[in-house]
Design an enzyme around this catalytic site. Structure first.
Site, PDB file in Angstrom:
ATOM      1  N   ASP A 284      77.619  49.495  61.594  1.00 58.81           N
ATOM      2  CA  ASP A 284      77.509  49.851  60.184  1.00 58.81           C
ATOM      3  C   ASP A 284      77.996  51.271  59.921  1.00 58.81           C
ATOM      4  OD1 ASP A 284      76.522  49.155  57.460  1.00 58.81           O
ATOM      5  OD2 ASP A 284      75.138  50.804  57.829  1.00 58.81           O
ATOM      6  N   ARG A 285      78.056  52.103  60.972  1.00 58.25           N
ATOM      7  CA  ARG A 285      78.507  53.487  60.801  1.00 58.25           C
ATOM      8  C   ARG A 285      80.020  53.584  60.678  1.00 58.25           C
ATOM      9  NH1 ARG A 285      74.668  56.719  58.821  1.00 58.25           N
ATOM     10  NH2 ARG A 285      72.674  56.166  59.772  1.00 58.25           N
ATOM     11  N   LEU A 365      74.373  50.567  50.348  1.00 53.74           N
ATOM     12  CA  LEU A 365      75.456  50.917  49.423  1.00 53.74           C
ATOM     13  C   LEU A 365      76.684  51.482  50.124  1.00 53.74           C
ATOM     14  CD1 LEU A 365      73.333  52.594  46.595  1.00 53.74           C
ATOM     15  CD2 LEU A 365      74.347  50.317  46.581  1.00 53.74           C
ATOM     16  N   ARG A 366      76.680  51.484  51.461  1.00 52.23           N
ATOM     17  CA  ARG A 366      77.846  52.017  52.159  1.00 52.23           C
ATOM     18  C   ARG A 366      79.106  51.210  51.838  1.00 52.23           C
ATOM     19  NH1 ARG A 366      74.479  52.828  57.006  1.00 52.23           N
ATOM     20  NH2 ARG A 366      73.947  55.031  57.125  1.00 52.23           N
ATOM     21  N   GLY A 367      78.967  49.910  51.685  1.00 47.84           N
ATOM     22  CA  GLY A 367      80.121  49.077  51.370  1.00 47.84           C
ATOM     23  C   GLY A 367      80.766  49.471  50.050  1.00 47.84           C
TER      24      GLY A 367
END
Length: 436
Positions: A284-285, A365-367
């Site tokens: 995910d990073r 919300l990274r996407g």
């Protein structure tokens, strides 16, 4: 981020050196490199950085030396020039045939490092490592504080080492220089001390000097940290990367001493999915995810083999034949970096991007953030000041593919699921063939 160093003790303790110190001149703007005996108000000082320590009896005098800034700017420049000339020749980025998705993801991260890096997964022997290492020739120059081991940015406090911040607060003049963005390789067999940095305990015991030796994370600040076969990386090193990627700082705790320094880098990883899965926390990073497949077209395969044979026969001549294309790409990247801040994206497009993320059940919300950043970087690369729907369509599969929840019964590729949802939300009609 929590406070880097704790509060100082109220008592004042003076620890005198066992031998007299040489006189120090205060006229030079550069820091003195002579050892300084200190333990003031419960803080040991490392190169101007206060480090809280536990009060206890010591069997030796503690002298703190600044091992990080002993190289002058001229010596540093000469060292880098010598190392560049002695390096093995790198395959030119513009000479790589095919693999457009991977190359685009790499270029977008160079244009906007805040995208968060790229994870490249694919078959063995498809040029993953070659493409990443070929970025060296294209990396732009950045302004750094001369002699600083952390490549501190003189204009951004978030990318400054504590020592540089101390100098600025005192009004001292900083020596600046231009240097290329670093690319640091993280070997699979690296130790935690080599990655994070460590205290030289032997020097402390024999000479009474507590010296900090910066590690790979310090060297990669404001640069690129590349991990080949990242899915085989030991868990304890994955934990270190997660901590630094989350906070942007690396904290070393050794023998009662705490030292922190900035560690903001573009994380690039590559691997073969057949050799093992990557931990979801680390996956995910990565801002983007590129899938690389073996080239099936016979003509392209022949061209790749011939180009590689030419490079192996005479690397210098081969690199010179691509100088014009490399310089053109360098100028394109430099122009895109300079105009990135002026690129805008309409509110309606932002809403649709978030709608795609929501309907795909993307966690966090990274996407949303990465898709917006990547679309703006692509528009800047193409020389435009406004993001279009086509820009979003190009980057959104790479930004969301690795963030979807895995269904063991689902056979369709996650990238195709993202494209199908994009067509539905953006009203591009029905999806029938792969977009990329």
């Amino acid at each position: 981020m929590t406070s880097l160093f704790g509060t100082s003790s109220s008592s004042t303790v003076a620890m005198l050196a066992s031998r007299p110190l040489p006189p120090c001149s205060t006229k030079s703007s550069l820091p003195s490199f002579s050892t300084i005996p200190v333990l003031l108000q419960g803080r040991k000082f490392y190169g101007g950085i206060g480090i809280p320590v536990k009060k206890r009896k010591s069997q030796f005098h503690v002298l703190v030396s600044n091992v990080a800034t002993e190289i002058s700017p001229a010596q540093e420049q000469a060292r880098k020039l010598a190392s560049t000339e002695s390096q093995r020749p790198v395959y030119p980025f513009s000479a790589i045939v095919g693999q457009d998705e991977m190359k685009l993801c790499l270029l977008l991260n160079v244009i906007d490092p805040k995208i968060g890096g790229v994870m490249i997964m694919g078959d063995r022997g498809t040029g993953k490592s070659t493409a990443v290492r070929s970025l060296v020739d294209l990396l732009p120059e950045i302004k750094v504080v001369a002699g600083d081991p952390y490549n501190s940015d003189p204009d951004d406090p978030e990318l400054m080492g504590i020592e540089v911040q101390e100098k600025i607060s005192k009004g001292e003049e900083l020596s600046l220089m231009l240097t290329k963005i670093n690319m640091v390789d993280l070997p699979l067999g690296a130790t935690e001390d080599r990655v994070c940095g460590t205290i030289d305990i032997e020097k402390a015991l024999t000479e009474g000097v507590k010296a900090f030796e910066p590690g790979l994370l310090a060297k990669s600040n404001r640069g690129i940290l590349y991990v080949d076969e990242v899915n085989l990386l030991d868990d304890h090193l994955v934990d270190v990367l997660l901590d630094s990627a989350a906070s942007g700082w690396n904290t070393v705790e050794r023998e009662g001493i705490s030292i922190s320094h900035p560690a903001r880098f573009i994380l690039i990883g590559s691997g073969n999915p057949e050799e093992g899965e990557l931990r979801p926390q680390l996956l995910d990073r990565f801002g983007m995810h590129a899938q690389v497949g073996t080239v099936k077209d016979a003509e392209l395969r022949v061209k790749i083999v011939e180009e590689r044979a030419r490079f192996d026969r005479n690397p210098k001549e081969f690199r010179e034949s691509y100088n014009a294309e490399q310089e053109k790409l360098q100028q394109q990247i430099s122009s895109a970096r300079s105009c990135l801040s002026a690129v805008t994206i309409d509110h309606d497009l932002r809403v649709k991007i978030s709608k795609v993320c929501a309907e795909l059940n993307v966690d966090g919300l990274r996407g949303d953030i990465v898709t917006n950043r990547a679309a703006r970087a692509l528009a800047a690369l193409k020389g435009r000041d406004k993001v279009t729907t086509e820009d979003i369509a190009t980057v959104i599969p790479n930004c969301l593919r690795h963030r979807l929840r895995k269904d063991p019964l689902e056979s369709i590729d996650s990238g195709l699921l993202v494209i199908e949802k994009f067509y539905e939300v953006f009203s591009w009609g029905s999806y029938s063939t792969p977009f990329l």
